[in-house]
Scaffold this motif. Sequence first.
Motif, PDB file in Angstrom:
ATOM      1  N   THR A 162      -1.999  10.283  -5.184  1.00  0.00           N
ATOM      2  CA  THR A 162      -2.880   9.088  -5.099  1.00  0.00           C
ATOM      3  C   THR A 162      -3.847   9.040  -4.213  1.00  0.00           C
ATOM      4  O   THR A 162      -4.365   7.708  -3.769  1.00  0.00           O
ATOM      5  N   ARG A 163      -4.237  10.133  -3.388  1.00  0.00           N
ATOM      6  CA  ARG A 163      -5.288  10.106  -2.313  1.00  0.00           C
ATOM      7  C   ARG A 163      -6.334   9.919  -2.937  1.00  0.00           C
ATOM      8  O   ARG A 163      -6.890  10.127  -3.842  1.00  0.00           O
ATOM      9  N   GLY A 164      -6.964   8.669  -2.167  1.00  0.00           N
ATOM     10  CA  GLY A 164      -8.422   8.180  -2.414  1.00  0.00           C
ATOM     11  C   GLY A 164      -8.283   7.064  -3.569  1.00  0.00           C
ATOM     12  O   GLY A 164      -9.119   6.280  -3.938  1.00  0.00           O
ATOM     13  N   ASN A 165      -6.999   6.585  -4.085  1.00  0.00           N
ATOM     14  CA  ASN A 165      -6.816   5.469  -4.985  1.00  0.00           C
ATOM     15  C   ASN A 165      -5.675   4.553  -4.411  1.00  0.00           C
ATOM     16  O   ASN A 165      -4.987   4.034  -5.137  1.00  0.00           O
ATOM     17  N   GLY A 166      -5.552   4.433  -3.132  1.00  0.00           N
ATOM     18  CA  GLY A 166      -4.518   3.488  -2.581  1.00  0.00           C
ATOM     19  C   GLY A 166      -4.525   2.248  -2.853  1.00  0.00           C
ATOM     20  O   GLY A 166      -3.685   1.432  -3.114  1.00  0.00           O
ATOM     21  N   ASN A 178      -6.741  15.433 -10.215  1.00  0.00           N
ATOM     22  CA  ASN A 178      -6.798  16.295  -9.102  1.00  0.00           C
ATOM     23  C   ASN A 178      -7.234  17.885  -9.437  1.00  0.00           C
ATOM     24  O   ASN A 178      -7.812  18.433  -8.700  1.00  0.00           O
ATOM     25  N   GLN A 229       5.958  13.519  -0.959  1.00  0.00           N
ATOM     26  CA  GLN A 229       4.627  13.956  -0.203  1.00  0.00           C
ATOM     27  C   GLN A 229       3.671  14.180  -1.377  1.00  0.00           C
ATOM     28  O   GLN A 229       2.322  14.035  -1.267  1.00  0.00           O
ATOM     29  N   ALA A 286       2.020  11.053  -2.605  1.00  0.00           N
ATOM     30  CA  ALA A 286       1.120  10.689  -1.758  1.00  0.00           C
ATOM     31  C   ALA A 286      -0.384  11.529  -1.844  1.00  0.00           C
ATOM     32  O   ALA A 286      -1.393  10.810  -1.841  1.00  0.00           O
ATOM     33  N   ARG A 287      -0.022  12.870  -2.173  1.00  0.00           N
ATOM     34  CA  ARG A 287      -1.358  13.615  -2.537  1.00  0.00           C
ATOM     35  C   ARG A 287      -1.976  13.218  -3.797  1.00  0.00           C
ATOM     36  O   ARG A 287      -3.229  13.165  -3.748  1.00  0.00           O
ATOM     37  N   TYR A 335       0.825  -1.328  -0.005  1.00  0.00           N
ATOM     38  CA  TYR A 335       0.094   0.003  -0.087  1.00  0.00           C
ATOM     39  C   TYR A 335       1.011   1.357   0.081  1.00  0.00           C
ATOM     40  O   TYR A 335       0.779   2.097  -0.876  1.00  0.00           O
ATOM     41  N   ARG A 343       1.391   4.175  -2.868  1.00  0.00           N
ATOM     42  CA  ARG A 343       0.974   5.540  -2.808  1.00  0.00           C
ATOM     43  C   ARG A 343       2.309   6.343  -3.209  1.00  0.00           C
ATOM     44  O   ARG A 343       2.337   7.480  -3.620  1.00  0.00           O
TER      45      ARG A 343
END
Length: 255
Positions: free
Chosen positions: A176-180, A252, A170, A173-174, A145, A149
Motif C-alpha cells: 500500500t506504499r504510496g496509497n496511504g 507493484n 510488513q 505496508a509495502r 492511516y 496501510r
Amino acid sequence: MKLNIARAFQTAWSMWKTDWDLLLRVAGLFVFLPQFASLLLVPLMPALPEGDTSEAAVRTWVEAFTTWFGAYGPWLFGAELLTLFGSLVMLSLYLGTNRPPLGAALAGSLRLFPRYLLAALIVSLPVGLFLVPAIGFVLVLPAMYIFGRLLLTGAVIAAEQPIGAIAALQRSARLTRGNGMVMMGVAGVLLFGGQLAAWPFVAAGRALGGAPMANPVTAALLDGAASAALTAALIATVLVRIALYREALVLNREA
C-alpha cells in the motif's frame, strides 16, 4: 501509481454476484449466527455512572462490570473468534492455492488461524486508540492511516503461505506504499459502514432495554436485522480486501 479503487469495488461486486450462495453459507454459519446469539442473549454492559463520580458509585459500577464480563465475556470472545475464522475462510476460498473447495478452505483456515488471529489483534490496535480518553479524537486520523496501510494483512496471510503475522503486516505496508490516504479512506468506509447500517436496529434494541427484552419476537427481529447488516458488511469488507490485494499486486509488478 495509485490503486484503482473503483475497479476494486467493481471486482468485489462481481465476486458477490457470482458466489453469493457460497459466501452466505460461510458467513451465515460463522458470522451471522454468533453475532445474532450475542445480541439476543447477552445483556447490555452496565452503564457508566452519569453525574456521580464518587468512589462508591465507581466501585459499584466496577463490581457490576466485573460480574457481567465474567458471565458473558467468554461468549463474546468466542463469537468474535468465529467471526474472524469466517473471514479467513472467505479469504482462503479466493486466495488459497488453486481456489480450494470449501472443505479444503476450512482445513487450511484452521492451520492459518493462529497467525491470522495475532495479525488481526495487531491491526485492531489503531482502532482501539479511538477509545483513549481525552486524546482519542486527536488520534483518529493517524490511527485510520495505520489501519488502512495494514488492511491487506489478512489477504497476504491467505495468499502468500507460509508467512508469519509480522511479515504479513510488513508486506501489507509495502503493497500500500504510496496509497496511504486512499487506503485510509477505504478503511474508514469499511470500518464504519457496517456499524452505521446496524446502528438503527442496535439503538432500538438498547432503547427497549437490551437482551433479554420483555418481547422476544421484537428482540429477535431487531437483533436479526442488526446481525444481517453486520454480516453483509463483513462480506463486503472481505471481498474489497481481496480485490484491493489483487490490484496492489498488479500495481507493484508495474512499478
